[in-house]
Design an enzyme around this catalytic site. Structure first.
Site, mmCIF file in Angstrom:
data_model
loop_
_atom_site.group_PDB
_atom_site.id
_atom_site.type_symbol
_atom_site.label_atom_id
_atom_site.label_comp_id
_atom_site.label_asym_id
_atom_site.label_seq_id
_atom_site.Cartn_x
_atom_site.Cartn_y
_atom_site.Cartn_z
ATOM 1 N N LYS A 164 0.841 -1.187 0.000
ATOM 2 C CA LYS A 164 0.000 0.000 0.000
ATOM 3 C C LYS A 164 0.882 1.244 0.000
ATOM 4 O O LYS A 164 1.856 1.330 0.737
ATOM 5 C CB LYS A 164 -0.906 -0.018 1.238
ATOM 6 C CG LYS A 164 -2.105 0.891 1.177
ATOM 7 C CD LYS A 164 -3.027 0.609 2.349
ATOM 8 C CE LYS A 164 -4.281 1.449 2.299
ATOM 9 N NZ LYS A 164 -5.185 1.144 3.422
ATOM 10 N N ARG A 190 -24.483 -3.685 9.578
ATOM 11 C CA ARG A 190 -24.053 -5.046 9.272
ATOM 12 C C ARG A 190 -24.149 -5.967 10.486
ATOM 13 O O ARG A 190 -23.990 -7.178 10.357
ATOM 14 C CB ARG A 190 -22.618 -5.019 8.746
ATOM 15 C CG ARG A 190 -22.431 -4.034 7.601
ATOM 16 C CD ARG A 190 -21.029 -4.031 7.078
ATOM 17 N NE ARG A 190 -20.765 -5.256 6.335
ATOM 18 C CZ ARG A 190 -19.891 -5.338 5.341
ATOM 19 N NH1 ARG A 190 -19.221 -4.278 4.967
ATOM 20 N NH2 ARG A 190 -19.691 -6.479 4.722
ATOM 21 N N GLU A 220 -18.344 -6.753 11.978
ATOM 22 C CA GLU A 220 -19.248 -6.046 12.879
ATOM 23 C C GLU A 220 -20.166 -6.996 13.638
ATOM 24 O O GLU A 220 -20.473 -6.758 14.820
ATOM 25 C CB GLU A 220 -20.078 -5.029 12.096
ATOM 26 C CG GLU A 220 -19.297 -3.811 11.616
ATOM 27 C CD GLU A 220 -18.525 -4.067 10.332
ATOM 28 O OE1 GLU A 220 -17.752 -3.181 9.923
ATOM 29 O OE2 GLU A 220 -18.695 -5.166 9.735
#
Length: 732
Positions: free
Chosen positions: A350, A464, A436
């Site tokens: 990244k 979620r 979640e």
């Protein structure tokens, strides 16, 4: 003894595997030199000791020649490398002017080029999970000229969006959906007899989500031919490096597992790939291939990976920044016979290719506008703290006085302030990854054992975990403290990240206590209040952005503070407060504005404008949605002709609860009280600044004033935009 291919063997291997053997040593990688004719990025100190300067190519001739993916097909392989170089710097320059999700996009430059070069997009479906990394994809798919509008009102979305381009087959913004969507597309196309292949690109963070495992399991069972690319960049959480119970490692056992794969299976070159590809062929071809290279038997005899156990063919790991490997691997997987799904494990970095991003803890995941030459971001400096940092400080203060306070988040420690909490209490900070559902139930389990969990999740992401919120917490009345950051409209991330619905979807659940602070001091008080609630779950929801400041709190919002308090105090459950009271006057023509949350300041501004027009106004801060302050509502109805509720949420929230109570109490039966709820409109509000969004939603001071003026029979010219007029018409 290592096998050295003879020319005959090499020819046979090439025939059966469709690749050319190379002499690259497995496990090694060196970045290619800057393409000819392009100046390499430089780092040099100016005479005045300014930071290093970075610059890319002065021109982008190859990028200029490929406005759409089909134009890539005519490029030579060396040109692809040059194109990737130009694309990286084009992405940097575009995002430097607008801000956005930079680090993930820099990490997939070569992968994006390879995918569009190998596959026939948009006929072949390319699905980016979350789509934080989709900026290079947008540049290569006819949207380069619009990159200056990225995340701005009326401009390009920061995520993939079906209505924006045919090259975006599936919209995204929440994670872990790409494999499910890709499988659905592939199954539908196979049923219809439409050729083509679906390619889902999912990160090591997104694949920690439960839906990704469900999709992998189903894809392996159905045996529809699709490709999953696991983009492994060691950035499961934001920021990676947050101190938690597990230390500073990326959250999740899967991250550990892929790391072990990387160490046990070094980067594969094309020779290694040719051997492993044998598993994709029918058995008779596998037998011939085994005779070509005896080492193939060893590869095939090794234990399968987790992905292979789920029914996928695993290929990798391969270097995601090495086009020499990426392109042939993708071509071979594309052209293989059979119907087994394939997972290609790609290792990327990244922020790749830009030193300021590579050296940053969050790899420049999300950035403000910045100077490309130095990497310095142009962040606005506020004199007031953000709501997120105020919450973090309040939670630390609570934890200092109560050893049973613990915090849980789902891969967003930085976004929720738990990176700050983790620095102080790493052993009480839990980052569970993008999970979640698990976070909510885990918090419930901790509450069962007498601990005091604060479950810190963005409003939009708690959607979620809705089933767990009801079944695992509410029904059992477990005292989990839900902290919902990013409630209301969030700005440039747009509709996938708006916290529009939590008041509606939580407000209908029994046993919940729901609070919304009007300012940063009230947020401290509500954190203290939630800590004191030990017999039911509670919610504190607050918006993205900074507070209003102590002077404003004292002058306009009823505060009496000399300095920002170190800790909040507990509030009486279900009790609101009067902020601004109308002078004694007849009920007729008087207005009561009842606000929940940070629209209170806008309500006060509206009241000031109304009073300037000789309209008596009372402003009240509800503080609580559940339980409602019924006595306050009765008093407002008794003393005022007009009641206006204001909230940063959708229909079905606070205003509807107030209206429901008023109707049941008979407050509206005699027609002497006019009631108007002001909520977010019943549509999705696109990306832009928060100010623009609240104007469009009709929740600014001028809209509150205009609503009151209409109800008292005064004309107003405050609203001029077509959207605002439409909204006002809806509210009549």
């Amino acid at each position: 003894m290592a096998f050295v291919p003879t020319p005959v063997c090499a020819s046979l291997t090439s025939r059966f595997y469709g690749v050319a053997l190379t002499t690259t040593r497995p496990g090694t990688y060196s970045a290619p030199p800057a393409p000819r004719g392009h100046p390499a990025p430089t780092a040099a100190l100016d005479p005045d000791n300014t930071p290093p300067k970075y610059r890319g190519p002065r021109s982008t001739p190859l990028l200029d020649s490929v406005p759409f993916p089909e134009d890539l097909k005519r490029l030579s392989f060396p040109d692809l490398k040059k194109l990737a170089y130009e694309l990286r710097w084009e992405t940097l320059r575009a995002v430097s002017a607008t801000g956005g999700h930079l680090g993930a996009s820099l990490g997939v430059i070569e992968l994006t080029v390879a995918l569009h070069y190998v596959f026939n997009t948009p006929h072949d479906r390319l699905i980016w999970d979350v789509s934080h990394q989709a900026y290079p994809h947008k540049i290569l798919t006819g949207r380069r000229h619009k990159m200056s509008t990225l995340r701005k009102s009326g401009g390009l979305s920061g995520f993939t969006k079906r209505t924006e381009s045919p090259y975006d087959p599936f919209g995204a913004g929440h994670s872990s959906t790409s494999i499910s969507a890709g499988l659905g597309m592939q199954v539908a196309r196979d049923m219809a007899g439409i050729p083509g292949i679906s390619v889902a690109v999912i990160g090591d963070g997104a694949i920690t989500g439960g839906q990704a495992y469900e999709a992998l399991n189903n894809a392996g069972y159905l045996k529809n031919r699709m490709i999953v690319i696991l983009n492994d960049n060691d950035q499961v959480s934001l920021p990676t490096g947050t101190k938690t119970v597990a230390g500073v490692r990326p959250s999740g056992a899967l991250s550990d597992y892929t790391s072990r794969l990387m160490s046990s299976r070094p980067f594969q070159d094309m020779r290694g790939m040719a051997k492993s590809f044998s598993k994709l062929f029918p058995e008779e071809i596998q037998d011939v291939a085994a005779q070509v290279d005896e080492y193939t038997r060893g590869i095939m005899a090794q234990g399968g990976t987790l992905f292979e156990e789920l029914g996928f063919y695993y290929v990798g790991p391969i270097d995601g920044h090495k086009l020499d490997t990426l392109v042939p691997v993708l071509e071979n997987v594309r052209d293989m016979p059979g119907n087994k799904p394939v997972l290609i494990h790609v290792k990327t970095e990244k922020g790749k290719g830009y030193p300021p991003a590579e050296g940053s803890l969050d790899k420049y995941h999300g950035v403000a506008r910045f100077d490309v030459g130095t990497g310095k971001q142009h962040k606005s400096v506020s004199q007031t703290p953000s709501y997120t940092s105020v919450f973090a400080k309040a939670l630390i203060a609570a934890a200092e006085h109560d050893r049973k306070v613990v915090a849980i988040t789902a891969a967003m420690p930085g976004g929720t302030g738990l990176n700050i909490f983790g620095e102080r209490f790493p052993k009480r900070c839990h980052d569970v990854g993008i999970a979640e559902q698990h976070a909510v139930t885990m918090a419930g389990g901790m509450a069962c054992e007498g601990y005091k969990p604060f479950c810190c999740i963005y409003s939009t992401f708690l959607q979620r975990g809705y089933d767990q919120l009801i079944h695992d917490v509410s029904i059992q009345k477990l005292p989990v403290r839900f902290i919902l950051d990013r409630a209301g409209l969030v700005g440039n991330d747009g509709p996938t990240h708006h916290g529009s619905f939590d008041l509606a979807y939580i407000g209908c659940i029994p046993n919940m206590i729901i609070m919304a602070p009007s300012d940063e001091c009230e947020l401290q008080n509500m954190v203290a209040t939630s800590l004191a609630i030990n017999d039911s779950p509670s919610v504190v929801r607050y918006p993205r952005g900074v507070g209003v400041g102590l002077d404003v709190i004292n002058q306009k919002l009823g505060g009496k503070y000399d300095v920002m308090p170190e800790r909040g105090h507990t509030l009486a459950i279900g009790k609101g407060r009067i902020i601004r009271k109308k002078a004694p006057s007849p009920k007729e023509g008087s207005v009561a504005i009842l606000s929940l949350g940070t629209r209170l300041l806008e309500s006060v501004k509206a009241a000031e404008a109304l009073e300037a027009s000789a309209i008596p106004v009372t402003v009240a801060d509800a503080r609580f949605m559940k339980p409602l302050d019924r006595n306050l509502i009765r008093k407002l109805a008794n003393d005022h002709e007009i009641i206006i509720t204001v909230e940063e949420g959708s229909i079905g929230g606070f205003g509807d609860h107030v209206l429901h109570f008023a109707v049941l109490e008979g407050m509206l039966d005699d027609g002497k009280v006019k009631f108007r709820p002001m909520v977010l409109p019943d549509r999705y509000i696109d990306h832009g600044s928060q100010g623009e969004q609240y104007e469009e939603a009709g929740l600014s001071a001028s809209h509150i004033e205009a609503t009151a003026m209409r109800l008292v029979g005064r004309s107003t010219t405050v609203l001029t935009s077509e959207r605002a007029l439409d909204l006002n018409q809806m509210q009549k």
